[in-house]
Write an enzyme that holds these catalytic residues in place. Structure first.
Site, PDB file in Angstrom:
ATOM      1  CG  ASP A 344      -2.193   0.861   0.924  1.00 12.97           C
ATOM      2  OD1 ASP A 344      -2.135   1.683  -0.016  1.00 12.97           O
ATOM      3  OD2 ASP A 344      -3.188   0.750   1.648  1.00 12.97           O
TER       4      ASP A 344
HETATM    5  C1  BGC Z   1      -5.088   3.133   0.159  1.00 12.65           C
HETATM    6  C2  BGC Z   1      -5.277   2.066  -0.901  1.00 12.65           C
HETATM    7  C3  BGC Z   1      -5.139   2.678  -2.265  1.00 12.65           C
HETATM    8  C4  BGC Z   1      -3.787   3.346  -2.359  1.00 12.65           C
HETATM    9  C5  BGC Z   1      -3.504   3.941  -3.713  1.00 12.65           C
HETATM   10  C6  BGC Z   1      -3.848   3.958  -0.062  1.00 12.65           C
HETATM   11  O1  BGC Z   1      -3.805   5.056   0.794  1.00 12.65           O
HETATM   12  O2  BGC Z   1      -5.034   2.502   1.423  1.00 12.65           O
HETATM   13  O3  BGC Z   1      -6.523   1.454  -0.727  1.00 12.65           O
HETATM   14  O4  BGC Z   1      -5.313   1.699  -3.251  1.00 12.65           O
HETATM   15  O5  BGC Z   1      -3.728   4.376  -1.396  1.00 12.65           O
HETATM   16  O6  BGC Z   1      -4.282   5.044  -3.939  1.00 12.65           O
END
Ligand code: BGC
Length: 798
Positions: A344
């Site tokens: 993530d």
């Molecule tokens: C979120 C994810 C997301 C990623 C990319 C993160 O802050 O937890 O769910 O896919 O950002 O945007």
């Protein structure tokens, strides 16, 4: 151009156009493909969920979809395709392996880096971009998220393909969570449809629109089980239950995979954040992890999830981004999945904050050795990994595995054949699909005295700012969804009034935060005066759920309670539309509201779907995918509570009978609205079930036939639910948990028998070491239409 949304994620300039074709492209072929795409009508409705006889998800091999693509569609798996992908991966790896050691390692690390254009802000953006382009040129960028501007994306792709040493194309990714341009209900709402067909259809439309926008990969579905409504991200998943969650997970994977790469996230147990505070620690027994939190991930893997994303949290002391148990033992070992693992956002860097790494190099080494294939935005792999491999702190074989997985995805998306993609005229919004999925997701929670459906001739006073604010109809991840394409409740009801000669008076009565002044309330009362019925939108705005949107109290924000009270005092019938991204606790005044509809955040067609249900053009059929607590202090409250040594019982006034039992002094144990609950404008009778066997072996499937009759006056859809309890376990077990469901649509007076299959292997639960326990002994089933199902049947597994 990008702008930042409430969720802190860029929204591409909605005016942006498709990239222009490179001169070499066969214009005719492109045109033909574009036409085929544009001529495709709405993705058809899969009427309702009825489990296949075996109730086993059919296994789609996760790999083997490679060019030729059919327009924007990914090619179907076949032996030839598998072989083509494999050949492509081998070829690329051979070229890399032919390089001298330092270059070879650098080239492999290069495939493990993902960046976001969003990171390049500030006055020196130009310089940063130039440096970034240089990185692409050096083969150090593998993937890119949020390349919203197609021209910019194409420029990066051209540098990668034409100027980097190996010409490996970039993979473009975007958070297409519940729609790209056509926005569908938030995932929690979609789960309320209890219709995986709806979820698959939504994901397919989203995938198609993302592909039209040049995207190859979405970070969805989110399959985190969530039992704490304080956690704002409960909006993004399928709720509290692993069986329903698994069906929604596999459906979405299959839908996205028609066009783009899918990603099961956040691996794992992110939804169990302590106190419901986002990003917080999780600590749980291995049995709970395997029984509750992992099944939807397994279902996603089996359905062909192309990638997995690690979660921000630590689990039992080990951050997921450096967790070999999750990434190697579970994902590779137990699930048998070869999905590519991405972190993530910046979570490799966050290993430093977790305190499990003291240096950037240490964090990169821990993540790589644990099995993280690609790192999102922190740049630690880029800076540290090559050195670590040369110093033998990370085996080169780790890089080989990661690199192969990444290259495979690029091959599957046909990028080695066609890195730039087709120019297509974007298809029109699929409003039909959006409306039908939205209608499916609405839950009727109360309808005293048949207040609903409304008659078109009734004079309606519509109150509540939420009913008039487009974003609050779309939810926190609305990608390229636009305000002026979103039908609000106000617009839909106004259109109805004009159409049918009725009357609609709208007064906000409050702001988006639920705050009313005395003047606001007076204006609302004035509007109510000339009406036959008051429709009030209550709940919370879209900024209050989603990422980083945890709250301590899940009650109505602002003074919505005062507004409700004032409107009730008029003596007119009140219909409340609940608009929200999480289960909420309603004030006691709401008990006296005769009609209550849970309408969540339903997307582009929210208003029309709500109007169709309000006026009875569509009979509501949704069921809650999550319990609605009676008070915040009850959390966690869900339908899988485990047997205690001192079970509580309550008298008819709700008072606990025995003081020394497991209960609260100041409130009930039961939630306000239970899991699986949802009414209809008609009524159903669920009869005695017939079991295909009373005794069976552990490799067999039990079939439960349940007669259902529509005993009311309108056509309607019912969801038959089966809950199970294992009576012969040496470990305590949930008193009941969802074990199967099926939907059936019936005309007034009509009866049908629905068949629900329960493969005995589905009864498997885990011991305290996380090992599966073979099903055996006595099981009780509870059959009905919500988690309080009363009709019992039992069987024995030998
Ligand atoms: C979120 C994810 C997301 C990623 C990319 C993160 O802050 O937890 O769910 O896919 O950002 O945007």
């Amino acid at each position: 151009m990008t702008s930042v949304t409430n969720a802190g994620r860029p929204q591409a300039d909605t005016q942006s156009t498709a990239p222009s074709a490179p001169a070499s492209r066969g214009a005719l072929a492109a045109q033909a493909r574009a036409q085929r795409l544009n001529s495709s009508t709405s993705i058809p409705r899969l009427d309702f969920w009825s489990p296949p006889d075996s109730a086993k998800p059919t296994f789609a091999p996760p790999y083997g979809r490679v060019a030729p693509r059919d327009g924007l569609r990914r090619a179907q798996p076949s032996q030839e395709r598998d072989a083509a992908v494999q050949a492509c991966v081998d070829k690329v790896m051979k070229r890399i392996d032919a390089l001298p050691e330092a270059e070879r390692i650098r080239a492999k690390v290069g495939q493990m880096n993902q960046y976001a254009v969003e990171a390049f802000t500030g006055p020196d953006r130009g310089e940063k971009l130039a440096a970034f382009e240089q990185r692409i040129r050096e083969g150090q960028v593998s993937s890119f998220l949020y390349a919203g501007d197609p021209k910019e994306a194409r420029r990066y792709q051209r540098i990668a393909v034409e100027e980097s040493p190996l010409g490996i194309p970039l993979l473009f990714a975007w958070d297409v969570i519940h729609g790209m341009r056509t926005i569908f209900p938030i995932p929690l709402a979609m789960a309320a449809s209890w219709n995986p067909g709806s979820a698959m259809r939504a994901a397919e439309v989203a995938g198609r629109e993302a592909a039209e926008d040049g995207q190859h990969w979405t970070f969805a579905p989110m399959v985190d089980i969530a039992r704490d409504p304080r956690w704002g991200r409960i909006a993004e998943g399928a709720g509290e239950d692993q069986f329903l969650g698994s069906r929604m997970a596999e459906a979405q994977v299959r839908g996205f995979n028609q066009y783009i790469l899918s990603c099961a996230k956040h691996f794992a147990a992110y939804g169990a954040a302590e106190g419901g505070r986002d990003y917080n620690t999780t600590d749980m027994s291995l049995r709970r992890l395997h029984d509750v939190y992992l099944p939807p991930f397994y279902a996603a893997a089996k359905a062909g999830a192309d990638t997995f994303m690690t979660s921000f949290n630590d689990l039992n002391g080990v951050p997921s981004t450096a967790n070999p148990y999750l990434l190697r033992d579970v994902l590779r070992g137990r699930f048998g999945s070869n999905a590519m693992v991405v972190t993530d956002w910046a979570s490799t860097y966050e290993l430093l904050n977790h305190g499990v790494a003291r240096t950037r190099a240490g964090a990169a080494i821990a993540a790589a050795n644990a099995g993280v294939d690609m790192e999102m935005v922190s740049g630690l792999y880029a800076d540290e990994l090559a050195k670590a491999v040369l110093a033998k702190q990370v085996p080169e074989a780790v890089l080989d595995e990661a690199c192969r997985r990444v290259i495979r995805l690029k091959a599957e998306m046909g990028l080695f054949d066609d890195p730039y993609g087709e120019i297509v005229t974007k298809s029109p919004l699929d409003r039909k699909a959006a409306r039908e999925v939205a209608e499916d997701s609405i839950v009727l929670l109360r309808n005293d005295g048949n207040t609903l459906p409304l008659k078109p001739s009734q004079r309606i006073a519509l109150i509540g700012k939420l009913a008039d604010h487009p974003l609050d109809h779309r939810g926190s991840w609305s990608a390229l969804g636009k305000d002026d394409e979103t039908v609000t409740v106000r617009q839909a009801l106004e259109a109805r009034a004009i159409e049918s000669g009725g009357k609609l008076t709208y007064v906000a009565g409050n702001d988006r935060d639920g705050a009313s002044t005395k003047a606001d309330i007076d204006a609302a009362l004035q509007a109510a005066k000339d009406s036959d019925v008051i429709v009030i939108a209550i709940g919370e705005n879209a900024d209050r759920s989603g990422e980083a949107s945890s709250v301590q109290l899940i009650e109505l924000p602002g003074n919505q309670r005062d507004l409700i009270k004032a409107l009730q005092a008029t003596g007119k019938p009140v219909v409340a539309l609940l608009m929200n991204g999480r289960p909420m606790v309603l004030p006691k005044e709401a008990d006296a509201i005769p009609a209550l509809l849970e309408t969540w955040q339903l997307g582009t067609e929210h208003g029309n779907a709500v109007a169709n249900v309000l006026f009875g053009d569509r009979n509501p059929s949704g069921k809650l995918p999550v319990s609605f607590p009676a008070a915040t202090g009850q959390i966690p409250v869900h339908h899988q509570m485990v047997a205690t040594g001192r079970p509580a019982s309550f008298d008819k006034d709700g008072k606990v009978v025995n003081r020394f039992s497991s209960a609260y002094l100041d409130g009930p144990n039961a939630p306000k609205f239970r899991f699986g609950f949802g009414l209809s404008y008609t009524s159903f009778a669920i009869g005695q079930p017939t079991l295909s066997a009373r005794e069976l072996w552990a490799d067999k499937t039990l079939f439960v036939d349940v007669p259902v009759k529509n005993t009311g006056k309108l056509k309607g859809k019912e969801t038959v639910q089966i809950y199970s309890r294992w009576e012969d376990s040496t470990l305590t077990q949930p008193l009941r948990k969802l074990q199967g469901f099926a939907q059936v649509e019936l005309a007034p007076g009509e009866s049908k028998v629905v068949r629900i299959a329960i493969p005995v292997t589905d009864l498997t639960v885990h011991d305290n070491d996380g090992n599966p326990m073979k099903p055996s002994g006595l099981y009780t089933l509870f059959i009905g239409n919500d988690a309080s199902a009363q009709t019992e049947a039992s069987f024995v597994v030998r």
